[in-house]
Write a protein that holds these residues in place. Structure first.
Motif, PDB file in Angstrom:
ATOM      1  N   ALA A 174      68.821  19.848  31.724  1.00  0.00           N
ATOM      2  CA  ALA A 174      68.054  20.945  30.837  1.00  0.00           C
ATOM      3  C   ALA A 174      66.883  20.100  30.076  1.00  0.00           C
ATOM      4  N   PHE A 175      67.293  18.848  29.775  1.00  0.00           N
ATOM      5  CA  PHE A 175      66.231  18.385  28.873  1.00  0.00           C
ATOM      6  C   PHE A 175      64.726  17.857  29.552  1.00  0.00           C
ATOM      7  N   GLU A 176      65.118  17.599  30.801  1.00  0.00           N
ATOM      8  CA  GLU A 176      63.841  17.422  32.035  1.00  0.00           C
ATOM      9  C   GLU A 176      63.230  18.644  32.083  1.00  0.00           C
ATOM     10  N   ALA A 177      64.057  19.750  32.418  1.00  0.00           N
ATOM     11  CA  ALA A 177      63.543  21.078  32.550  1.00  0.00           C
ATOM     12  C   ALA A 177      62.694  21.624  31.256  1.00  0.00           C
ATOM     13  N   LEU A 178      63.153  20.987  29.761  1.00  0.00           N
ATOM     14  CA  LEU A 178      62.223  21.273  28.856  1.00  0.00           C
ATOM     15  C   LEU A 178      61.028  20.648  28.705  1.00  0.00           C
ATOM     16  N   ARG A 179      61.118  19.283  29.262  1.00  0.00           N
ATOM     17  CA  ARG A 179      60.026  18.327  29.236  1.00  0.00           C
ATOM     18  C   ARG A 179      58.949  18.896  29.809  1.00  0.00           C
ATOM     19  N   ILE A 180      59.296  19.376  31.225  1.00  0.00           N
ATOM     20  CA  ILE A 180      58.103  20.087  32.122  1.00  0.00           C
ATOM     21  C   ILE A 180      57.882  21.394  31.979  1.00  0.00           C
ATOM     22  N   GLY A 181      58.426  22.197  30.954  1.00  0.00           N
ATOM     23  CA  GLY A 181      58.052  23.337  30.524  1.00  0.00           C
ATOM     24  C   GLY A 181      58.537  24.619  31.109  1.00  0.00           C
ATOM     25  N   ILE A 182      59.457  24.315  32.176  1.00  0.00           N
ATOM     26  CA  ILE A 182      60.216  25.375  32.806  1.00  0.00           C
ATOM     27  C   ILE A 182      61.157  26.139  32.136  1.00  0.00           C
ATOM     28  N   VAL A 183      61.693  25.384  31.128  1.00  0.00           N
ATOM     29  CA  VAL A 183      62.661  26.460  30.116  1.00  0.00           C
ATOM     30  C   VAL A 183      61.978  26.030  28.792  1.00  0.00           C
ATOM     31  N   ASP A 184      62.332  27.077  27.903  1.00  0.00           N
ATOM     32  CA  ASP A 184      61.614  26.967  26.434  1.00  0.00           C
ATOM     33  C   ASP A 184      62.716  26.317  25.379  1.00  0.00           C
ATOM     34  N   GLU A 185      63.951  26.647  25.604  1.00  0.00           N
ATOM     35  CA  GLU A 185      64.677  25.637  24.477  1.00  0.00           C
ATOM     36  C   GLU A 185      66.148  25.475  25.282  1.00  0.00           C
ATOM     37  N   VAL A 186      66.491  24.289  24.807  1.00  0.00           N
ATOM     38  CA  VAL A 186      67.873  23.866  25.235  1.00  0.00           C
ATOM     39  C   VAL A 186      68.912  24.108  24.087  1.00  0.00           C
ATOM     40  N   LYS A 187      70.067  24.871  24.377  1.00  0.00           N
ATOM     41  CA  LYS A 187      71.009  25.078  23.596  1.00  0.00           C
ATOM     42  C   LYS A 187      72.494  24.493  23.778  1.00  0.00           C
ATOM     43  N   LYS A 188      73.212  24.370  22.967  1.00  0.00           N
ATOM     44  CA  LYS A 188      74.630  23.831  23.092  1.00  0.00           C
ATOM     45  C   LYS A 188      75.358  24.812  24.155  1.00  0.00           C
ATOM     46  N   LYS A 189      76.274  24.409  24.826  1.00  0.00           N
ATOM     47  CA  LYS A 189      77.144  25.218  25.713  1.00  0.00           C
ATOM     48  C   LYS A 189      77.636  26.322  25.006  1.00  0.00           C
ATOM     49  N   SER A 190      77.616  27.203  25.607  1.00  0.00           N
ATOM     50  CA  SER A 190      77.855  28.910  25.203  1.00  0.00           C
ATOM     51  C   SER A 190      77.299  29.287  23.805  1.00  0.00           C
ATOM     52  N   GLU A 191      76.097  28.753  23.634  1.00  0.00           N
ATOM     53  CA  GLU A 191      75.203  29.126  22.281  1.00  0.00           C
ATOM     54  C   GLU A 191      74.065  29.858  22.813  1.00  0.00           C
ATOM     55  N   GLY A 192      73.874  29.972  24.198  1.00  0.00           N
ATOM     56  CA  GLY A 192      72.467  30.622  24.697  1.00  0.00           C
ATOM     57  C   GLY A 192      72.560  31.902  24.448  1.00  0.00           C
ATOM     58  N   ILE A 193      73.624  32.728  24.643  1.00  0.00           N
ATOM     59  CA  ILE A 193      73.514  34.156  24.493  1.00  0.00           C
ATOM     60  C   ILE A 193      73.408  34.563  22.859  1.00  0.00           C
ATOM     61  N   GLU A 194      73.874  33.672  22.011  1.00  0.00           N
ATOM     62  CA  GLU A 194      73.804  34.056  20.504  1.00  0.00           C
ATOM     63  C   GLU A 194      72.282  33.797  20.302  1.00  0.00           C
ATOM     64  N   ALA A 195      71.567  32.693  20.862  1.00  0.00           N
ATOM     65  CA  ALA A 195      70.224  32.340  20.611  1.00  0.00           C
ATOM     66  C   ALA A 195      69.397  33.463  21.058  1.00  0.00           C
TER      67      ALA A 195
END
Length: 265
Positions: A174-195
């Protein structure tokens, strides 16, 4: 909302947001023709209801989406060219529908996000990845190419990065995905839906006309050559790849759990 076999749909935030969950959990939400058809039907139903202001797309079970169902891909490769092309157009239509959808679509991904799962994600407006997410352009290991997803991938990441990830089929976190820009934010496990829900709660505070016209404007200004001719070309490339000896060998090796013996044709 209709009843579906491969997805679940819930209305949240006072029925202003539709939450779609992929639900083929026994195969890590790998997409087959039925799931693609149901997703297209679901987006069509949402579009008819003017009270919806946004969509959240996520996956039930162990993964967001492990790509296209390998059994479906194998069957498609054995079909005649025209039939296989029609299937590929269904998948391409799904990506285009999400990308061009009139209201914002937010993806929340976790664990396996492979192949076509990356396409689903990249077609969305904003992507939240939970920390356990693992990404992979797995197509070349099956003797095919990530054709129908590539127009949306190249809107997220630089060409040189896409080449590196696609050619090697390396897994990245996920952090490499964030670095290259294919995702916008990284969240803790099970916190993505809340975000994503918090994000949508801010979206619905804005003018529906303003938000929706802003999405259309941003897409129009950034699209370049993403037209029907380009979409058709990606489908033709994918079908041609699926009907090669390498594709047959790659999928056969996958089922037999061995290293492929590539023929180069």
């Amino acid at each position: 909302m209709m009843n579906y076999q491969t997805i679940e749909v819930e209305e949240i935030l006072g029925n202003q947001v539709a939450h779609i969950r992929l639900n083929r959990t026994d195969v890590h939400n790998a997409m087959n023709l039925q799931m693609i058809t149901e997703l297209l039907e679901c987006f069509s139903e949402i579009e008819k209801n003017e009270s919806f202001r946004g969509v959240i797309l996520s996956g039930n079970g162990g993964s967001f989406c492990a790509g296209a169902d390998i059994n479906w891909m194998k069957e498609s490769g054995q079909q005649d060219y025209e039939t296989s092309l029609e299937d590929s157009h269904q998948l391409a239509d799904l990506f285009k529908t999400i990308y061009r959808f009139q209201i914002p679509v937010i993806a929340v991904v976790h664990n396996n996000v492979y192949g076509g799962g990356l396409g689903l994600m990249a077609a969305c407006d904003v992507v939240y990845a939970e920390m356990d997410s693992q990404f992979r352009f797995s197509e070349v290991r099956l003797g095919i190419t990530p054709a129908t997803i590539m127009p949306y991938i190249l809107k997220k990441i630089p060409v040189s990065v896409a080449k590196s990830k696609v050619y090697t089929a390396e897994r990245f976190n996920a952090f490499e995905a964030l670095r290259i820009g294919i995702v916008d934010e990284v969240k803790k496990k099970s916190e993505g839906i809340e975000a994503a829900t918090v994000f949508m709660s801010e979206v619905v505070k804005g003018s529906p006309v303003g938000v929706n016209m802003s999405k259309e404007l941003i897409n129009d200004l950034s699209d370049g050559v993403l037209d029907d001719a380009m979409i058709n070309k990606t489908c033709e490339i994918l079908v041609s790849a699926k009907q090669t000896e390498d594709a047959y060998e790659g999928m056969k090796a996958f089922f037999e759990k061995r290293t492929p013996n590539w023929k180069g044709r």
